[in-house]
Design an enzyme around this catalytic site. Structure first.
Site: not given
Ligand SMILES: NC(=O)c1ccc[n+]([C@@H]2O[C@H](COP(=O)([O-])OP(=O)(O)OC[C@H]3O[C@@H](n4cnc5c(N)ncnc54)[C@H](OP(=O)(O)O)[C@@H]3O)[C@@H](O)[C@H]2O)c1
Length: 295
Positions: A13-17, A19, A146, A172
């Site tokens: 998931g390294a294209n955004t956020g 990752g 999380s 979740y």
């Molecule tokens: N944001 C928060 O506040 C928060 C808090 C606690 C934990 N987290 C955890 O942090 C991690 C990263 O989240 P983030 O905040 O960076 O969210 P994000 O910006 O939505 O990034 C999520 C990443 O996961 C990928 N992904 C989603 N579905 C997938 C699939 N079926 N197969 C492969 N890749 C998939 C997405 O790809 P696409 O772009 O192609 O969909 C994107 O690269 C997650 O595990 C999340 O649970 C986040």
């Protein structure tokens, strides 16, 4: 300072956020980084940005959909072929709470993508991780969990995917508790072979996590209203980078990190038994799904 320039990391998931920022941090540290993404378009865009920013020529991507066992098998074969060493696997990809639907293999989406997919990926990459640990002294797995894991109050490893899911069981938070228990069990099983497995909480991050596709309707107002509380993805990547690169995380094992600090997770009673059962149940579930797919 430790020299990371010979190391190879995989970030899902390294294209955004979080990752993307984790991949950036690893590239800045001089390591080779393989990004996993869901499409070539997203992969090219991430590579362009990271190459421009870091100047690294050690970046590439592999297509991976964690909601498809077939995609996981293909991606792990490619990753193992391309990497003669894997110093770290960062299981970062994940999606949010309000998402419904099923994976390609018919599993409930959130548990399937956040936990079962990463479990299978880790299992497939384990031989190369352990080989690297043998040759280089250690290798790491970082599971992005999380703080939400604390709400998984009725977690039952023997009934991971109740269908329909009782309202009191939140997919979740259960998937994030499973990420944490998976890291602990990896540490318990393979710590003696030089594998260091940790779980992290990134914080409340202003990423694409709250996208409308996963949090429709009024949820959008919630994410907007809480924006001032959210930290940048770069800050959110710090715990993952600490768990992947720091000497401290290489001296410890099976911990849960918030920022660069080990924290006490909220564990079920008799966590060692629960995590061992979860491991066995997950393997059985994958076997059953794979078996029924090929039948
Ligand atoms: N944001 C928060 O506040 C928060 C808090 C606690 C934990 N987290 C955890 O942090 C991690 C990263 O989240 P983030 O905040 O960076 O969210 P994000 O910006 O939505 O990034 C999520 C990443 O996961 C990928 N992904 C989603 N579905 C997938 C699939 N079926 N197969 C492969 N890749 C998939 C997405 O790809 P696409 O772009 O192609 O969909 C994107 O690269 C997650 O595990 C999340 O649970 C986040």
């Amino acid at each position: 300072m430790t020299d990371h320039s010979a190391k190879t990391f995989i970030v899902t998931g390294a294209n955004t956020g979080v990752g993307l920022e984790t991949a950036r941090g690893l590239a800045r540290a001089g390591a080779r980084v393989l990004l996993t993404v869901r499409s070539a378009k997203k992969g090219e865009a991430a590579l362009d940005e990271l190459r421009r920013d870091t100047g690294s020529d050690k970046l590439s991507f592999v297509i991976l959909d964690l909601g498809s066992f077939g995609s996981i098998e293909t991606a792990s074969e490619k990753l193992s072929e391309r990497c003669d060493r894997i110093d770290g696997l960062i299981n970062n990809a994940g999606l949010g709470a309000a998402s419904e639907g099923r994976t390609e293999d018919g599993l409930p989406l959130v548990m399937g993508v956040n936990y079962i997919g990463p479990f299978l990926l880790t299992r497939r990459l384990l031989p190369r991780l352990l080989e690297t640990a043998r040759q280089e002294g250690q290798a790491r797995v970082v599971n992005v969990s999380s703080l939400a894991h604390r709400f998984a109050r009725r977690f039952d490893p023997e009934n991971l995917l109740p269908d329909p899911r009782p309202r009191a069981r939140d997919a979740y938070s259960e998937s994030k508790l499973a990420n944490l228990l998976h890291a602990r069990e990896l540490a318990r099983r393979h710590g003696g072979e030089g594998l260091h497995a940790h779980a992290v909480h990134p914080g409340f991050v202003a990423s694409d996590f709250g996208r409308a596709e996963h949090f429709p309707g009024p949820w959008q107002l919630v994410f907007k209203a809480t924006r001032p509380l959210q930290i940048s993805p770069a800050k959110g990547a710090r715990p993952s980078l600490h768990a992947a690169l720091s000497e401290e995380a290489g001296r410890t094992n099976g911990l849960y990190w918030t920022k660069a600090t080990p924290s006490d997770p909220y564990l079920p009673e008799d966590a060692e038994t629960v995590q061992a059962r979860l491991w066995a149940e997950t393997e059985a579930l994958i076997e059953a799904e794979r078996g029924s797919a090929s039948a």
